[in-house]
Design a protein around this motif. Structure first.
Motif, PDB file in Angstrom:
ATOM      1  N   LYS A 194     -87.187 -14.314 -28.016  1.00  0.00           N
ATOM      2  CA  LYS A 194     -86.030 -13.660 -27.397  1.00  0.00           C
ATOM      3  C   LYS A 194     -85.559 -14.384 -26.137  1.00  0.00           C
ATOM      4  CE  LYS A 194     -87.755  -9.102 -28.849  1.00  0.00           C
ATOM      5  NZ  LYS A 194     -88.446  -7.920 -28.328  1.00  0.00           N
ATOM      6  N   HIS A 195     -86.354 -15.330 -25.626  1.00  0.00           N
ATOM      7  CA  HIS A 195     -86.004 -16.016 -24.385  1.00  0.00           C
ATOM      8  C   HIS A 195     -85.631 -17.463 -24.645  1.00  0.00           C
ATOM      9  CE1 HIS A 195     -88.319 -12.621 -22.864  1.00  0.00           C
ATOM     10  NE2 HIS A 195     -87.758 -12.826 -21.698  1.00  0.00           N
ATOM     11  N   PRO A 196     -84.742 -18.034 -23.819  1.00  0.00           N
ATOM     12  CA  PRO A 196     -84.588 -19.487 -23.836  1.00  0.00           C
ATOM     13  C   PRO A 196     -85.823 -20.099 -23.191  1.00  0.00           C
ATOM     14  CG  PRO A 196     -83.206 -18.484 -22.148  1.00  0.00           C
ATOM     15  CD  PRO A 196     -83.843 -17.368 -22.889  1.00  0.00           C
ATOM     16  N   ILE A 197     -86.270 -21.233 -23.726  1.00  0.00           N
ATOM     17  CA  ILE A 197     -87.519 -21.840 -23.253  1.00  0.00           C
ATOM     18  C   ILE A 197     -87.357 -22.505 -21.892  1.00  0.00           C
ATOM     19  CG2 ILE A 197     -89.201 -23.677 -23.754  1.00  0.00           C
ATOM     20  CD1 ILE A 197     -89.595 -21.223 -25.408  1.00  0.00           C
ATOM     21  N   GLY A 198     -86.186 -23.140 -21.671  1.00  0.00           N
ATOM     22  CA  GLY A 198     -85.947 -23.907 -20.436  1.00  0.00           C
ATOM     23  C   GLY A 198     -86.450 -23.231 -19.163  1.00  0.00           C
ATOM     24  N   PRO A 199     -85.950 -22.044 -18.861  1.00  0.00           N
ATOM     25  CA  PRO A 199     -86.328 -21.399 -17.595  1.00  0.00           C
ATOM     26  C   PRO A 199     -87.818 -21.109 -17.470  1.00  0.00           C
ATOM     27  CG  PRO A 199     -84.463 -20.290 -18.634  1.00  0.00           C
ATOM     28  CD  PRO A 199     -84.952 -21.295 -19.604  1.00  0.00           C
ATOM     29  N   LEU A 200     -88.539 -21.116 -18.616  1.00  0.00           N
ATOM     30  CA  LEU A 200     -89.971 -20.829 -18.536  1.00  0.00           C
ATOM     31  C   LEU A 200     -90.778 -22.030 -18.058  1.00  0.00           C
ATOM     32  CD1 LEU A 200     -90.613 -18.770 -21.794  1.00  0.00           C
ATOM     33  CD2 LEU A 200     -90.219 -17.949 -19.470  1.00  0.00           C
ATOM     34  N   LEU A 201     -90.198 -23.235 -18.201  1.00  0.00           N
ATOM     35  CA  LEU A 201     -91.003 -24.431 -17.940  1.00  0.00           C
ATOM     36  C   LEU A 201     -91.579 -24.489 -16.530  1.00  0.00           C
ATOM     37  CD1 LEU A 201     -89.215 -27.172 -20.064  1.00  0.00           C
ATOM     38  CD2 LEU A 201     -91.292 -25.848 -20.542  1.00  0.00           C
ATOM     39  N   PRO A 202     -90.811 -24.160 -15.494  1.00  0.00           N
ATOM     40  CA  PRO A 202     -91.432 -24.168 -14.157  1.00  0.00           C
ATOM     41  C   PRO A 202     -92.605 -23.190 -14.067  1.00  0.00           C
ATOM     42  CG  PRO A 202     -89.037 -23.885 -14.015  1.00  0.00           C
ATOM     43  CD  PRO A 202     -89.388 -23.811 -15.455  1.00  0.00           C
ATOM     44  N   GLN A 203     -92.470 -22.042 -14.707  1.00  0.00           N
ATOM     45  CA  GLN A 203     -93.587 -21.085 -14.714  1.00  0.00           C
ATOM     46  C   GLN A 203     -94.819 -21.696 -15.375  1.00  0.00           C
ATOM     47  OE1 GLN A 203     -92.302 -17.346 -16.422  1.00  0.00           O
ATOM     48  NE2 GLN A 203     -91.189 -16.783 -14.554  1.00  0.00           N
ATOM     49  N   VAL A 204     -94.595 -22.356 -16.530  1.00  0.00           N
ATOM     50  CA  VAL A 204     -95.719 -23.004 -17.215  1.00  0.00           C
ATOM     51  C   VAL A 204     -96.382 -24.015 -16.286  1.00  0.00           C
ATOM     52  CG1 VAL A 204     -96.300 -24.607 -19.078  1.00  0.00           C
ATOM     53  CG2 VAL A 204     -94.828 -22.641 -19.533  1.00  0.00           C
TER      54      VAL A 204
END
Ligand SMILES: Nc1ncnc2c1ncn2[C@@H]1O[C@H](COP(=O)(O)O)[C@@H](O)[C@H]1O
Ligand SMILES: Nc1ncnc2c1ncn2[C@@H]1O[C@H](COP(=O)(O)O)[C@@H](O)[C@H]1O
Ligand SMILES: Nc1ncnc2c1ncn2[C@@H]1O[C@H](COP(=O)(O)O)[C@@H](O)[C@H]1O
Ligand code: NA
Ligand code: NA
Ligand code: NA
Lengths: 100, 313, 313, 313, 100, 100
Positions: free
Chosen positions: D49-59
């Motif tokens: 349900k989420h775009p992956i891009g914005p998660l990368l800094p969190q990862v």
């Protein structure tokens, strides 16, 4: 305490033969048997039990030397040609000679 | 792609990457007992809604199909594949018989798409399984010296786990009917597809471990294991149309015909035809045909049904 | 006939026809852990709705029942059955104790028919199980030479799997109450009957395999294993009515009294009374009384309750 | 108290009282396969349900956290605990890595209280698990003579059962999306908490059996196993707030940081650092930290989050 | 490489005796033991593990000859009368004599 | 029927070593092996399989005496220092000398 010399016959072979082997061994005159589930590898490839067709059992029979010979001979003749089979014999000592 | 197929691929990948992932044997056995009972119960409940009489001609047609398939496969194996009689007969029996899990995946495929089908199809699974094994054994033994212990064989075929649980489930479903079975439905029907997914994970692990055997068996089995299912599917779909099944039912019958056994047949053949090399038949049925059917075959047979079913008068 | 009973019969038939169908041991153990916990949790949740005080006299009545049953069975076994002291005591302990699965089948019988009953009945299962075992051991040891390791025995009785899981489930259910357990309900309550059906398949396989032992044990055990349960059921139903249980509750108490243990008792007796022949008691409890109760007994005790419950003042 | 924790305590009590209660190994393995897949699938469905891009800094932030934790634990073990290099490195790897079941209990804690959290958190479990193991091995090997078989180790770490099933579930959930997985939801999502309860019973049995090892290991490990989780929780919660997680998500990340591995790490360390004594690390992670987190830690970290999350700008 | 003569005692008996046997064997002086789940048949009938009451275990103990004798004698005296039990001894060689 | 003298090497050790042991034993020249799941206790404490880290296996290899020696020596040298390991050898007789 005195021990009495007997033979231990060990048969390692394909699982589906178990009930047939039990019948044969008792018919030949053994008074008992012990079976464990095992896995292994040999001439017939790896038998790791990853599929129903690939399971091995290990049967032990304690008996006197002549019976041990005839069990081993019977297994070799009846099963060893078409089934993955290993047979070996060992000298052991038992406490109750009348039992085996 | 269906999650059920993705679970299968996860298993395949895990094994190819040499992961030590393994489902415990007891879990595998438990899941397969569940699947067989669930399919049987579902079929039995539906059977209870129909009069049996009109089904008999259909049963007859499926029986004939079951006897024809191994007889078609044998000469190909013997003369094109150049296998000896025991191996050819054993492989023919595997392809004459059926794969329950392939059937379950096809069933889920139809249910997901809302395609109607005869709900008593599990009955035909039993009817198709038995003659395939019997004919395979007969071929191997005829001409070959040495007596055939028919008693032991009939026992192996009819009382093997698959037929017993499937048939038992059918009978219980049929005797009980839908209402009495309602409290069972939550386990046996609602959870069916998710349990199937877990089972497919194991099937992926096992199928991938057969690939090594396949390399030794050579190209012929690869071709045999993909072409024969397609041909058998066509025959099965046509038979289905001829005996009056709906398109969904005909597609399921085609899938059953296309599928190859890897549980009942190996066990029966190991006892009936010990000279046959079991790794050949398993490499083909488990290493080639099962993945092919699950990934490529089922959608394909669905399309074929669209073309064939209307063409049958 | 209830599907649960049909699953049992499928198991019996499979074994009598010498099918190689077997539930993996881990699956059997897993199912039995589930059943014990589920029954306990259900009882505990209901217990949480009642004040404990008024239940105490009922608990006392059930305790007395539990001590009376083996004392009634023993002289019959010793003098009519002509068993030695160890065997008579061991069999008496089996019949003084209870069968959880028989209780579960009776529970499902009532639920299916919408017959109300005290939902905290699982409490009485624990209360009935313990004295049966204790008295059986006492009989065997009194008079027989050799000391009794009470510590080891209490351990065996109270910390055996059955009591521990049932009691643990009761406690967790009681402490948590219905709301906190709601997310557990889908597994432990909704799927209960279907899991019971699977378990009954295994029970059928095992019960049928005890029939051979029975042949050796002779006619007395056959008579004992069918008549005693009926007598005990009457005693149990009457006790239930006397301590103020509803007809449904009295019928469950009767079924518990009528049932014979085949899990806790064999384990405890093998350690406490090693001279007793374990195949005698198992042949009776598992080969005779369990099938009798499940197929004939439960409907019969239901009828008996109709007659007896009203008669008690 | 949550029923899940009560099941754990039932297991602990059963083992302390020396009951012979044991879950069959296959059941334990089956339950753990289920839990890993279910957590992965759930996370994957949410990830879809989420775009992956914005998660990368969190990862990236979580990766750094994963590398920092074992580096923090090691000097404490080496200099305060006075362990040799192999033992210190092995224990550090256990605490750098995570416990899936602790995560599941924390998840259930939040769901029960209706506290929102990032549903794709299972992704971070994978991201946190791997560097912990890697750094632990590196510490042990650097300076110690003898080559390091990196290939075998990467294999052990990435293809161990935990990462494979969790990652596989994530991928299947992500590819399939919520609709295609709906028929799986009844097994994998609705039954999750009840299966977790059963698993916790086993965890209780196992954790209690580690207490004896603990006695030999002494007071230091007891202190280490309770203080370090609290410190790591604070670091994890702060990291969570810094990378923009909601309070619920930050609390889950704190719990992950506070948890110690007892499945993946022991297996990897046994092969990478055979000189380390495996009973030391298991006594700490399984005998101290797991019970501490489940009973005391999770509610505590929830409170800490309330104080810390608002404080982070 | 030199091997040192020791005895292998094998005890096949009913599963519920496992914990008790382990205690006895260690109390008699053995330094270790190995146990496997097996099934079998003998004088006490078929013990195929089809029910909880029908399970067998197979315990192996490596030790010196005098201890082997006393383990075997103890098992015979304490268990063999009332429980399905088989005991045998074999001669084996070990590499680390101080371990057994 | 004549039997031929061979050695049985038995290795009892931690489960995670299984695949590595199989590789080693075949590389040293053995033609086959058999593995069973067991539990036990010894110098390294109780290994009852109550946790994944506590499982034992028991591997049997039938071979000639020199190979038996080198298998035993290899296992002692590579595994016995850091892993719970027991190795013993026994004299046995086999029927098909070419197989082992
Ligand atoms: N040299 C050996 N040592 C121990 N077990 C063996 C050996 N060779 C074969 N086996 C066992 O016997 C089974 C059948 O052997 P084979 O017919 O050579 O494939 C194998 O699956 C192994 O379990
Ligand atoms: N002759 C034998 N050979 C191998 N195992 C035996 C033999 N006799 C008995 N056993 C094993 O010992 C157990 C107990 O034997 P028994 O007391 O004779 O029933 C059996 O269940 C078998 O597992
Ligand atoms: N004396 C013994 N007899 C039989 N098995 C043993 C003996 N000593 C150790 N073992 C087995 O070998 C494993 C490893 O032994 P250890 O290294 O002494 O802990 C144990 O877990 C047992 O399964
Ligand atoms: Na087919
Ligand atoms: Na009773
Ligand atoms: Na951590």
């Amino acid at each position: 305490m005195q021990t009495h010399a007997r033979k231990l016959v060990v048969i390692i072979t394909e699982s589906p033969l178990e009930s047939s082997l039990v019948k044969d061994v008792l018919a030949l005159g053994a008074h008992g048997y012990t079976v464990a589930d095992v896995r292994g590898g040999g001439r017939h490839g790896t038998r790791e039990g990853s599929w129903e067709a690939d399971r091995n059992i290990r049967m032990e029979v304690i008996c006197d030397a002549p019976l041990a010979e005839s069990i081993a001979a019977h297994v070799m003749q009846r099963y060893a040609r078409n089934y993955a089979t290993t047979v070996f014999l060992a000298d052991i000592g038992v406490l109750r000679p009348e039992k085996f | 792609m269906d999650p059920v197929v993705l679970f299968f691929l996860l298993g395949v990948i895990a094994r190819l990457l040499k992961s030590d992932l393994r489902l415990p044997e007891a879990m595998y056995e438990g899941l397969s007992i569940y699947l067989l009972l669930a399919i049987g119960l579902k079929g039995g409940v539906e059977l209870a809604k129909h009069p049996i009489g009109p089904l008999l001609p259909q049963v007859g047609g499926v029986l004939l199909l079951g006897m024809a398939l191994p007889l078609l496969a044998y000469p190909v194996l013997r003369h094109v594949g150049r296998f000896g009689r025991p191996d050819a007969a054993s492989i023919a029996a595997h392809y004459g018989s059926v794969s329950m899990v392939t059937f379950a995946v096809a069933l889920a495929f139809l249910v997901d798409r809302g395609i109607p089908h005869e709900e008593y199809m599990p009955l035909f699974v039993v009817v198709l399984e038995v003659p395939g094994l019997m004919i395979g054994i007969l071929i191997a033994k005829l001409g070959a010296g040495g007596g055939l212990r028919w008693g032991a064989l009939a026992h192996e075929v009819f009382l093997g786990r698959s037929i017993l649980l499937l048939g038992g489930g059918l009978a219980i479903g049929w005797i009980s009917g839908p209402e009495a079975l309602a409290p069972q439905a939550k386990l046996f029907f609602d959870l069916f597809k998710a349990v199937l997914a877990l089972f497919m994970l194991e099937m992926g692990l096992v199928a991938a471990s057969r690939i090594r055997d396949l390399r030794r068996a050579g190209l012929f089995l690869l071709a045999f294991g993909t072409i024969v299912p397609c041909v058998f599917a066509v025959i099965g779909i046509t038979t289905g149309a001829l005996i009056g099944l709906s398109p969904g039912g005909a597609m399921l019958l085609g899938t059953l015909a296309a599928s190859a056994s890897y549980i009942a047949a190996p066990a029966a053949m190991r006892i009936a035809v010990p000279e046959a090399n079991p790794s050949l038949s398993l490499a083909a049925s488990l290493g080639v045909t099962f993945p092919f059917n699950v990934v490529v075959g089922i959608p394909l047979y669905h399309r074929l049904t669209g073309m064939l079913h209307a063409a049958v008068p």
